[in-house]
Enzyme design. Sequence first.
Site, short mmCIF file in Angstrom:
data_model
loop_
_atom_site.label_atom_id
_atom_site.label_comp_id
_atom_site.label_asym_id
_atom_site.label_seq_id
_atom_site.Cartn_x
_atom_site.Cartn_y
_atom_site.Cartn_z
CG HIS A 1 -1.96 1.02 1.37
ND1 HIS A 1 -3.30 0.79 1.85
CD2 HIS A 1 -1.93 2.43 0.68
CE1 HIS A 1 -3.77 1.83 1.73
NE2 HIS A 1 -3.15 2.72 0.95
CD GLU B 1 -4.43 -2.93 0.69
OE1 GLU B 1 -5.12 -4.14 1.01
OE2 GLU B 1 -3.92 -2.15 1.34
CG HIS C 1 -7.94 -1.82 8.97
ND1 HIS C 1 -7.14 -1.41 8.25
CD2 HIS C 1 -8.16 -1.49 10.09
CE1 HIS C 1 -6.69 -0.24 8.86
NE2 HIS C 1 -7.39 -0.25 10.23
#
Length: 237
Positions: free
Chosen positions: A43, A70, A190
């Site tokens: 990410h 991401e 998450h």
Amino acid sequence: MIRLSVNINKIATLRNARGGNTPNVVEAAKRLESFGAQGITVHPRPDERHIRYADVRELSGVVSTEFNIEGNPNQKFIDLVLEVTPAQVTLVPDAEDVLTSNSGWDTIKHKDFLKGVIANFKAHGIRTSIFVDPEVEMIQGAAEVGADRIELYTESYAQGYIEDRVKAIQPYIICAEEAKKLGLGINAGHDLSLDNIEFFAQKIPFADEVSIGHALISEALYEGLEPVVKLYLKKLS
């Protein structure tokens, strides 16, 4: 079996704290794959405070499993993804100043924007997933903009798990079933950890993939990368 993609941002955070190239994110990705990880997630953020754009380019030639990138699709991010052409891109609406991702897309409000971005990625053969809160309307909106998958933002599940795991998982079951009905693949990520991942997998066994970074790397400080990866794979099966 739900597939395990390991987010290696925390490896890069540790490297950047000291400078140099230790620990090496490319070596970490190779080892994680050899231990059984079925994907590598990164990410990159605009300030490159952990994963750098150069890391993404280097990893693209090394990752032999599924590579998932991401990020918030600003032009710099879009250009990177189109250059690297990973197996999957996950769109996350994180502002530049947030510590970590803290909300999903409003797929209704941003419908036109998301449609254009997704069409561009899909034209280049890149599977597209949208990071969403566990709300049925957002799942329906993801289908309307042309996403291939949704990634359920699982922070509220993780927070509610200890007090009442049955209550905590209910919105996710409802949304996962709606996504399945609409023909969307289902990812999740998450705050998933060894403590809560098995129950999630039991209740939503038709999910495609989980992306886990912070917890897995933290747990590996105590147990080692290989044993922790194998524990996740066992719980996901």
